[in-house]
Scaffold this active site. Structure first.
Site, PDB file in Angstrom:
ATOM      1  N   HIS A 159      15.457 -32.844 -55.073  1.00  0.00           N
ATOM      2  CA  HIS A 159      16.488 -32.334 -54.150  1.00  0.00           C
ATOM      3  C   HIS A 159      16.882 -33.372 -53.093  1.00  0.00           C
ATOM      4  O   HIS A 159      17.941 -33.267 -52.482  1.00  0.00           O
ATOM      5  CB  HIS A 159      16.059 -30.998 -53.526  1.00  0.00           C
ATOM      6  CG  HIS A 159      14.925 -31.097 -52.560  1.00  0.00           C
ATOM      7  ND1 HIS A 159      13.645 -30.709 -52.869  1.00  0.00           N
ATOM      8  CD2 HIS A 159      14.886 -31.532 -51.286  1.00  0.00           C
ATOM      9  CE1 HIS A 159      12.863 -30.899 -51.822  1.00  0.00           C
ATOM     10  NE2 HIS A 159      13.593 -31.401 -50.853  1.00  0.00           N
TER      11      HIS A 159
ATOM     12  N   GLU B 131      26.099 -17.199 -46.456  1.00  0.00           N
ATOM     13  CA  GLU B 131      26.669 -16.766 -47.739  1.00  0.00           C
ATOM     14  C   GLU B 131      26.019 -15.454 -48.195  1.00  0.00           C
ATOM     15  O   GLU B 131      26.692 -14.507 -48.600  1.00  0.00           O
ATOM     16  CB  GLU B 131      26.468 -17.858 -48.800  1.00  0.00           C
ATOM     17  CG  GLU B 131      26.972 -17.443 -50.173  1.00  0.00           C
ATOM     18  CD  GLU B 131      27.055 -18.581 -51.191  1.00  0.00           C
ATOM     19  OE1 GLU B 131      26.798 -19.727 -50.833  1.00  0.00           O
ATOM     20  OE2 GLU B 131      27.383 -18.275 -52.355  1.00  0.00           O
TER      21      GLU B 131
END
Ligand code: FAD
Length: 381
Positions: free
Chosen positions: A180, A244
């Site tokens: 990541h 979100e």
């Protein structure tokens, strides 16, 4: 029930937005569902009325509105239909990346159009081979002088077909350990050579909301389009996923409320065995249970909105709200359809569309299994 983040000015705003949607969206919505797209002309109208990214700074043409306005906008869009969700995504999910991590030049370049409705945005994380496991994405962005060369494929991208600008999650360092740490966010404009949009995907529901695959073949993107710092993309995503997922919970609770309203109206006018089906104890208990769960969900989500507005880290609680409210919406959709009898399965009745539309809410924005994984991890498991 009073909601601490909403005052009289939000109520006035809600009334004017609802009136606008009754005139401009509701009469056209069935056609938008058929076209699998909300037209550009509607985006422009939203922009003209100040309903796009109202939270942005005055210098870009917005009014620096508080988060309560975003809640109102998303709830009112949901009232029209979940097919409007792409506009909420543009407002409260994609453009906040530009606002938070963009340079002044980038904001100047993209925020104004996003507010006026001239520019539609999307975010592309998911790939055919990597959804939940985001660190495993394969789209690469390799530096070449003042450009990145982007290659890869994205799928299930909301607004992907309409978008003028896409925030693309790429690997700028494929060798990074852990993986990541090699992820960055690049803004890619629709007219960039090598960037192709495939045809719209045929979904079970949310038809007005366009969803498509995006392909990048040797796309030359200026390094000036990098958002924030190279290699920090995954951290930015983690920071923004709270909002979100909170948005999905807000939309789900509104969907639950609407489905209950539709069903209460229906059972009052339908008769069986010589009386209204609303008089059967099963109907009453079923609706009473759903109303109770709606109230529990709203109370929790509203508290999380307060925390979010206060800037608190509520990732664990938002993960709880995301799985619980979306599962609730799916359960309520099924029970409300049942109470409609055969008519519930017929498209003329709104509950049929609602049933199709809520099905995906437990999948997107991180699946509900991934949400439970986050909660378990934060429990030390
Ligand atoms: C209508 C729609 C709109 C979307 N919009 C966007 C968008 O705008 N941008 C974007 O980037 N993406 C978007 N997505 C993609 C969405 O976020 C992904 O579909 C979702 O994250 C799941 O990824 P996947 O489909 O690859 O499923 P997978 O990751 O393959 O998962 C398949 C199943 O395995 C389970 N699973 C996977 N990993 C684990 C685990 N560790 N533990 C337990 N279970 C696990 C999942 O929960 C799921 O049940 C959208 C999807 C849809 C359907």
């Amino acid at each position: 029930m009073e909601r601490s983040f909403l005052g009289e000015e939000h109520a006035i705003f809600r009334r004017s937005l609802r009136k606008f949607l009754e005139k401009e969206a509701i009469p056209n919505f069935a056609q938008w569902e058929k076209n699998q797209q909300v037209p550009r002309s509607f985006w422009k109208k939203l922009g003209n009325q100040g309903f796009l990214c109202p939270w942005a700074d005055e210098k870009f043409g917005a009014v620096h509105a508080d988060f309560g306005y975003s809640v109102v906008i998303n709830e009112e869009f949901e009232r029209v239909g979940t097919g409007m969700v792409g506009i909420g995504l543009h407002n409260d999910i994609v453009m906040p990346y530009i606002d938070s991590y963009g340079t002044d030049t980038q904001k100047e370049r993209w925020l104004k159009g996003a507010i006026s409705g001239d520019l539609v945005s999307a975010i592309a994380m998911t790939e055919p081979g990597a959804g939940s496991d985001l660190a495993a994405i394969k789209t690469t962005a390799v530096k070449d002088g003042d450009d990145y060369i982007v290659n890869g494929e994205k799928t299930f991208i909301t607004n992907g077909y309409t978008a003028d600008l896409v925030v693309v999650v790429c690997k700028t360092n494929s060798k990074a350990q852990p993986a990541h740490k090699g992820i960055s966010l690049l803004v890619i404009e629709a007219d960039t050579p090598g960037f192709t949009k495939n045809k719209k995907l045929q979904k079970v529901g949310q038809h007005a909301n366009d969803t498509c695959e995006l392909v990048f073949e040797n796309v030359r993107v200026p390094t000036a389009n990098l958002l924030g710092v190279e290699g920090k993309g995954f951290y930015y995503l983690m920071e923004k996923l709270q909002q979100e997922r909170l948005m999905v919970a807000i939309q789900s609770m509104e969907a639950v409320e609407i489905m209950l309203e539709l069903t209460v109206d229906y059972v009052k006018q339908r008769e069986a065995f010589g009386r209204s089906i609303s008089k059967f104890q099963n109907t009453q208990f079923s609706l009473a249970e759903m109303k109770t769960e709606m109230q529990i969900g709203r109370t929790f989500v509203d508290r999380l909105i307060d925390d979010h507005v206060a800037g608190n880290n509520v990732v664990t609680e938002v993960s709880m709200a995301k799985w619980w409210t979306t599962d609730l919406a799916k359960k309520v959709a099924g029970e409300c359809m049942q109470l409609h009898g055969g008519y519930g399965y017929i498209e003329e009745y709104e509950i049929a569309r609602r049933y199709r539309d809520v099905a995906v809410s437990s999948i997107y924005a991180g699946t509900n299994e991934i949400m439970k994984g986050i909660i378990a991890k934060n429990m030390g498991l």
